[in-house]
Design a protein around this motif. Structure first.
Motif, PDB file in Angstrom:
ATOM      1  N   CYS A  60       1.303  -1.133  -0.256  1.00  0.00           N
ATOM      2  CA  CYS A  60       0.317   0.193   0.177  1.00  0.00           C
ATOM      3  C   CYS A  60       0.579   1.072  -0.170  1.00  0.00           C
ATOM      4  O   CYS A  60       0.582   2.471  -0.834  1.00  0.00           O
ATOM      5  CB  CYS A  60      -0.378   0.046   1.462  1.00  0.00           C
ATOM      6  N   SER A  71      -7.836  -0.114  -3.818  1.00  0.00           N
ATOM      7  CA  SER A  71      -8.160   0.972  -3.438  1.00  0.00           C
ATOM      8  C   SER A  71      -8.651  -0.795  -1.784  1.00  0.00           C
ATOM      9  O   SER A  71      -9.800  -0.259  -1.678  1.00  0.00           O
ATOM     10  CB  SER A  71      -9.646   1.227  -4.057  1.00  0.00           C
ATOM     11  N   GLY A  72      -8.002  -1.726  -2.678  1.00  0.00           N
ATOM     12  CA  GLY A  72      -8.135  -2.475  -1.027  1.00  0.00           C
ATOM     13  C   GLY A  72      -6.958  -3.183  -0.801  1.00  0.00           C
ATOM     14  O   GLY A  72      -6.060  -3.672  -2.419  1.00  0.00           O
ATOM     15  N   CYS A  73      -6.787  -3.770   0.107  1.00  0.00           N
ATOM     16  CA  CYS A  73      -4.612  -5.250  -0.701  1.00  0.00           C
ATOM     17  C   CYS A  73      -5.709  -5.903   0.880  1.00  0.00           C
ATOM     18  O   CYS A  73      -5.610  -5.751   2.189  1.00  0.00           O
ATOM     19  CB  CYS A  73      -4.092  -3.809  -0.248  1.00  0.00           C
ATOM     20  N   ARG A  74      -5.204  -7.050   0.842  1.00  0.00           N
ATOM     21  CA  ARG A  74      -5.224  -8.509   1.638  1.00  0.00           C
ATOM     22  C   ARG A  74      -3.959  -9.659   1.285  1.00  0.00           C
ATOM     23  O   ARG A  74      -4.403  -9.790   0.135  1.00  0.00           O
ATOM     24  CB  ARG A  74      -6.846  -8.827   2.151  1.00  0.00           C
ATOM     25  N   LYS A 102      -7.475  -4.850  -4.538  1.00  0.00           N
ATOM     26  CA  LYS A 102      -8.402  -4.146  -6.042  1.00  0.00           C
ATOM     27  C   LYS A 102      -7.890  -2.918  -6.845  1.00  0.00           C
ATOM     28  O   LYS A 102      -7.120  -1.787  -6.008  1.00  0.00           O
ATOM     29  CB  LYS A 102      -9.747  -3.892  -5.136  1.00  0.00           C
TER      30      LYS A 102
END
Length: 141
Positions: A60, A71-74, A102
């Motif tokens: 990020c 707009s997202g990270c996992r 994302k």
């Protein structure tokens, strides 16, 4: 050089250990079948979480530098460890991590981000063997 510190204290119940750093506290435990009370992650699960957390943050923080909008990270991680007692090395033999993001960035840019994460993740670099670990025992409680 920055120095980080943490303290762990064995609690009276079963395998429970309290970990503390910078005023934050969490419970370490073992599953019931390993003699614990299952009230917290065990140390090797926490290691996976530390790696995944570090990789997520590195991704990020570096994505914008590469022109990648996230707009997202996992992170999803799994590791293989031989607990049979037959292997003289009782640590993780392999850890696999997948970062799910994302983003509309092309795969080539995401591959570039993966290389940056691999190179710049302090926890990952530590696990790759760049750190000497020394333990001593003193009677002072």
């Amino acid at each position: 050089m920055n120095t980080f510190s943490a303290t762990t204290t064995k609690l009276p119940e079963s395998c429970q250990v309290e970990a503390a750093s910078r005023g934050f506290r969490l419970m370490i435990d073992e599953p019931v079948d390993a003699g614990g009370t299952d009230k917290g992650m065990n140390p090797v699960e926490m290691l996976l979480c530390a790696l995944g957390g570090c990789q997520t943050l590195v991704a990020c923080m570096n994505a914008p530098k590469l022109g990648i909008e996230l707009s997202g990270c996992r992170a999803e991680l799994e590791g293989d460890m031989d607990l049979s007692g037959q292997n003289p090395y009782n640590g993780y033999q392999e850890i696999r991590s997948t970062l799910h993001v994302k983003s509309c960035a092309p795969q080539e840019k995401l591959d570039e981000l993966a290389a940056v994460v691999e190179h710049n993740c302090p926890v990952g670099n530590t696990l790759k063997g760049s750190c000497r670990v020394a333990c001593r025992v003193v009677a002072d409680l």
